[in-house]
Design an enzyme around this catalytic site. Structure first.
Site, PDB file in Angstrom:
ATOM      1  N   LYS A  76       0.840  -1.209   0.000  1.00 16.24           N
ATOM      2  CA  LYS A  76       0.000   0.000   0.000  1.00 16.24           C
ATOM      3  C   LYS A  76       0.875   1.259   0.000  1.00 16.24           C
ATOM      4  CE  LYS A  76      -2.057  -1.089   3.895  1.00 16.24           C
ATOM      5  NZ  LYS A  76      -1.337  -2.350   4.210  1.00 16.24           N
TER       6      LYS A  76
ATOM      7  N   ARG B  32     -10.056   0.845   8.091  1.00 18.48           N
ATOM      8  CA  ARG B  32      -9.543  -0.469   8.452  1.00 18.48           C
ATOM      9  C   ARG B  32     -10.548  -1.274   9.272  1.00 18.48           C
ATOM     10  NH1 ARG B  32      -3.683   0.236   8.370  1.00 18.48           N
ATOM     11  NH2 ARG B  32      -2.637  -1.576   9.194  1.00 18.48           N
TER      12      ARG B  32
ATOM     13  N   ARG C 235      11.509  -5.855   4.997  1.00 15.68           N
ATOM     14  CA  ARG C 235      11.390  -4.403   4.816  1.00 15.68           C
ATOM     15  C   ARG C 235      12.415  -3.641   5.653  1.00 15.68           C
ATOM     16  NH1 ARG C 235       5.784  -1.744   5.445  1.00 15.68           N
ATOM     17  NH2 ARG C 235       5.724  -3.191   7.189  1.00 15.68           N
TER      18      ARG C 235
ATOM     19  N   ARG D 256      11.152  -1.619  10.945  1.00 16.61           N
ATOM     20  CA  ARG D 256      10.081  -1.020  11.739  1.00 16.61           C
ATOM     21  C   ARG D 256       9.870  -1.838  13.006  1.00 16.61           C
ATOM     22  NH1 ARG D 256       4.878   0.334   8.183  1.00 16.61           N
ATOM     23  NH2 ARG D 256       3.821  -1.070   9.629  1.00 16.61           N
TER      24      ARG D 256
ATOM     25  N   ARG E 182      -0.890  -8.612  13.658  1.00  9.16           N
ATOM     26  CA  ARG E 182      -1.282  -7.639  12.614  1.00  9.16           C
ATOM     27  C   ARG E 182      -2.095  -8.326  11.525  1.00  9.16           C
ATOM     28  NH1 ARG E 182       4.237  -5.322  10.760  1.00  9.16           N
ATOM     29  NH2 ARG E 182       2.999  -4.159   9.232  1.00  9.16           N
TER      30      ARG E 182
END
Ligand code: AP5
Length: 223
Positions: free
Chosen positions: A11, A86, A132, A166, A177
């Site tokens: 996203k 969300r 990531r 992160r 998550r």
């Protein structure tokens, strides 16, 4: 435009590209919340531990934050919502806000946002999240598996800056998550499907191909 998808779907990556192409802002609720956390605001203090557990911040707090952001002048020409709505409650809240506050009543055609869902295989999501890295100086996002920097763990653009992972990309936070997505965000896609606004894109493809599909949907919609 609303961009939906599970954690790691792309996203943020796609929003930045659409933002550059159309000159409209990316409104990432995750980025806004992380900014509150790093500034230590009242909202940031509440959000910090919730985000660290991989759970969702309450609808009231997030909706209030989004309302303030959408009232900024740079949103007049349009915007990309990344990570919002969300929950079904957030989706209903957004529609009510658009109806009541944002549409110019003199405009004969109301423009509901295009809703694009990125669909990505579970194993691919895990690789994307664990791989990531981002640059704390310039914000560029990398992936050690798919878009590695030229030199190991160092940003290509902000020379010498060491890339960071992160806080919520730790293995023990990834599952909560993904569970929050399954339980609370899937109904949002269903809400938009039922109102005929949902478009799905295969997010497993390379980044450029995903972008091309999104652009085609936007241009078809405009035509
Ligand atoms: P948020 O920051 O929104 O995180 P997320 O939804 O978990 O999404 P990610 O940022 O992990 O993934 P992404 O889809 O943006 O993927 P990206 O482009 O980075 O939310 C964080 C937290 O904030 C939530 O857990 C919650 O606590 C809170 N929150 C936020 N919004 C909220 C809301 N509305 N209500 C309540 N709470 C809220 O890509 C991932 C990686 O994959 C990168 O390394 C990238 O380089 C790579 N990649 C991307 N596309 C491709 C591709 N096509 N091929 C190969 N690699 C790719």
């Amino acid at each position: 435009m609303v961009l939906l998808g599970p954690p790691g779907a792309g996203k943020g990556t796609q929003s930045k590209r659409i933002m550059e192409r159309y000159g409209i802002p990316q409104i990432s609720t995750g980025d806004l919340l992380r900014e509150h956390v790093s500034r230590g605001t009242e909202l940031g203090v509440v959000a910090k531990s919730i985000m660290a557990r991989g759970e969702l911040v309450s609808d009231d707090l997030v909706c209030n934050m989004v309302r303030q952001r959408l009232m900024q002048p740079d949103c007049k020409r349009g915007y990309i919502l990344d990570g919002f709505p969300r929950t079904a409650a957030q989706a209903g809240w957004l529609d009510a806000l658009l109806e009541d506050e944002l549409f110019d009543n003199s405009c004969p055609t109301k423009a509901w946002p295009i809703v694009i869902r990125l669909v990505v295989d579970y194993n691919q999501l895990l690789l994307r999240i664990t791989g990531r890295r981002s640059c704390p100086t310039c914000g560029r996002i990398y992936n050690v598996h798919f878009q590695p920097p030229r030199f190991d763990e160092v940003c290509d653009e902000a020379h010498g800056t060491k890339l960071v992972a992160r806080n919520d990309d730790r293995l023990e936070v990834i599952q909560p998550r993904l569970t929050a997505f399954e339980e609370q965000t899937r109904p949002v896609a269903e809400y938009y499907r039922q109102t005929g606004r949902l478009r799905s894109v295969n997010g497993d493809q390379p980044v450029d191909e995903v972008t091309a599909e999104i652009i085609k949907i936007i241009e078809d919609h405009q035509a």
